[in-house]
Design an enzyme around this catalytic site. Structure first.
Site, PDB file in Angstrom:
ATOM      1  N   CYS A  21       8.575   4.806   2.056  1.00 14.58           N
ATOM      2  CA  CYS A  21       8.154   6.040   1.417  1.00 14.58           C
ATOM      3  C   CYS A  21       7.730   5.815  -0.028  1.00 14.58           C
ATOM      4  CB  CYS A  21       9.279   7.083   1.460  1.00 14.58           C
ATOM      5  SG  CYS A  21      10.890   6.450   1.030  1.00 14.58           S
ATOM      6  N   GLY A  47       3.612   5.750   2.873  1.00 15.85           N
ATOM      7  CA  GLY A  47       4.172   6.611   3.905  1.00 15.85           C
ATOM      8  C   GLY A  47       3.107   7.524   4.455  1.00 15.85           C
ATOM      9  N   ASN A 126      13.291   6.823  -2.358  1.00 20.29           N
ATOM     10  CA  ASN A 126      12.604   5.671  -1.788  1.00 20.29           C
ATOM     11  C   ASN A 126      13.604   4.528  -1.709  1.00 20.29           C
ATOM     12  OD1 ASN A 126      10.247   3.246  -3.111  1.00 20.29           O
ATOM     13  ND2 ASN A 126      10.778   3.654  -0.990  1.00 20.29           N
ATOM     14  N   TYR A 267       2.433  -7.263  -0.444  1.00 15.31           N
ATOM     15  CA  TYR A 267       1.806  -6.355   0.518  1.00 15.31           C
ATOM     16  C   TYR A 267       1.948  -4.877   0.199  1.00 15.31           C
ATOM     17  CZ  TYR A 267       0.972  -4.020   5.022  1.00 15.31           C
ATOM     18  OH  TYR A 267       0.511  -3.197   6.005  1.00 15.31           O
TER      19      TYR A 267
END
Length: 490
Positions: A21, A47, A126, A267
């Protein structure tokens, strides 16, 4: 029933890593909900399943809207945004990994709201709470009634149980009970609150927009609203922000060495964000440079697996002197066209989102640069597409070390037995994928790419790299209770 994740196709399900998220908050601006919606749009990569916004207005009180789907499809309606007045707001985008492992229910979508004796508060989180099961059992035994399956709801209930006299102190009190990773944005009627766990596993940054203040998971969300990046919230720091008094910084936790998630560099974060004072794009390009030094190969073309492999492929091509080319093209309009795919479409798998540039590939020895190999199903399908297009050889170069361990700190990874690297050597993975060669960047090479000139310190690792090393900086107590074996126990 919420829509499926846009890339959930049969055996490809679970073959991509996903951040759980993203969070965003703003105070001291007109129409806060519009700022939050723009910020969440910029964080959509963190998300994609659902999102929520909570605002406060003195006349209407707290107002919350939660929706399934992309921000652009759900929080651009004037009818929706008019229900969210106020100069203070927070928001959250979600990918369903914590809580229920089945389809997300609307009650799982954050922000979560609670009404306390000193007023209401909303919270968005998060990360992942590694002792959530134990906390949940304790809270239920003491009378708490949970409305969702999310671990994040534990924070609201811990706040309700706290004896502190104001909400920021209750947030602090609650988070002292929490283990794992958390970057939290919260709001009261007048305050915006941000907290980062003592290890700083997940990111959180502070920005300034006009006379207002912003908290965000990433700097790219500051750019979209024209906010100035001020600084990162430091590991273990809590900030309480009001337009009148600005930013008050507190240190509620025992100091610990930072263990920021290194996969954010590889990433998760957008390439146009800044992490630790470093451009994410430049870091990923440098990963490609290191990979070319560690794993050279005679070839004719360097191709990224779009979009996450692109900066590393550019770095690899530059360092190796091998031409770079877009041998694979991503379908940018994939969206949610196939919410309920037919069996024929399901069997197309990766071809729904990627297509080979046949004229560029044919007859070439091709190096494919990707960010990771999880279960290997996507890699095998991409290899088949490249060979079908007439490639002479296929070589994979991976911009991260082998992912051999699951993450329990806010990233969606399969169970360990489903991770290819958990049961196969590099050579065995190469044979399994049916390619000419396969090489991953070393853990030391990755550390050098993110700015650690001497590589990884084995005694005092500078980042959280548990998904590669199996060394968890916070013991995943819930998972151990369910039978997970740590590396030291094997």
């Amino acid at each position: 029933m919420p829509p499926a994740h846009p890339f959930d196709y049969g055996d490809l399900d679970g073959d991509e890593l996903h951040e759980e998220c993203g969070v965003f908050g703003v105070v001291g601006v007109a129409d806060a909900a519009n700022f939050v919606a723009l910020g969440l749009h910029a964080l959509q990569h963190r998300g994609q399943e659902a999102g929520g916004i909570c605002t406060y207005d003195p006349e209407q009180g707290f107002n919350t809207a939660r929706r399934f789907g992309y921000v652009r499809d759900t929080f651009t309606s004037q009818a929706v945004m008019e229900t969210l007045p106020g100069t203070l707001g927070i928001g959250h985008v979600r990918y369903s990994t914590s809580g229920s492992k089945g389809p997300t229910q609307i009650r799982d979508v954050q922000p979560f709201f609670g009404e306390f004796s000193m007023g209401g508060a909303a919270i968005a989180h998060n990360g992942n709470i590694t002792n959530a099961n134990a906390l949940r059992r304790e809270l239920i035994e003491r009378g708490s009634i949970f409305q969702s399956s999310s671990d994040s709801e534990c924070i609201i209930h811990l706040m309700a149980r706290s004896l502190q006299r104001d909400i920021p102190s209750r947030v602090e009190d609650a988070l002292r009970r929490v283990e794992g990773a958390f970057s939290v944005v919260a709001m009261t009627r007048t305050k915006l609150i941000g907290v980062r766990d003592p290890l700083g596993v997940r990111p959180l940054v502070l920005g300034r927009v006009g006379d207002g203040w912003v908290l965000s998971s990433e700097t790219c969300a500051l750019d979209i609203i024209g906010a100035e990046f001020v600084r990162e919230i430091e590991p273990g720091e809590m900030v309480v922000i009001t337009p009148e008094n600005g930013v008050e910084s507190l240190r509620p936790f025992r100091p610990q060495r930072s263990r920021f998630c290194i996969f954010e560099h590889v990433y998760f974060s957008r390439p146009d964000s800044i992490l630790g004072g470093r451009s994410v794009y430049e870091t990923r390009r440098q990963i490609g440079v290191e990979l070319a030094r560690e794993a050279p190969v005679d070839a004719d073309l360097v191709c990224p697996v779009p979009d996450s492999g692109t900066p590393a492929a550019i770095g690899y091509a530059h360092e190796s002197g091998i031409p770079y080319g877009m041998g694979i093209v991503r379908n940018q309009y994939m969206g949610r066209t196939f919410i309920e795919p037919t069996e024929q479409i399901r069997n197309m798998g990766v071809r729904l989102k990627l297509n080979v540039n046949r004229a560029l590939i044919e007859g070439k020895r091709v190096i494919l640069v990707d960010d990771s190999v999880v279960r290997g199903t996507t890699s095998r399908k991409i290899k088949e597409m490249i060979l079908d297009a007439g490639a002479a050889e296929v070589h994979f170069r991976i911009a991260s070390p082998p992912t051999a361990w699951p993450c329990f700190y806010g990233v969606d990874t399969p169970q360990r037995e489903k991770l290819l690297a958990a049961s196969m050597s590099e050579d065995e993975m190469r044979d399994h994928l049916g390619i000419d060669s396969l090489r991953f960047i070393s853990l030391d090479g990755l550390y050098r790419a993110v700015g650690e000139a001497n590589g990884r310190d084995p005694e005092r690792p500078q980042y959280c790299d548990a998904c590669f090393s199996g060394e968890y900086p916070v013991e995943p107590s819930d998972q151990i209770e369910q039978g997970f074996r740590l590396k030291a126990a094997e």
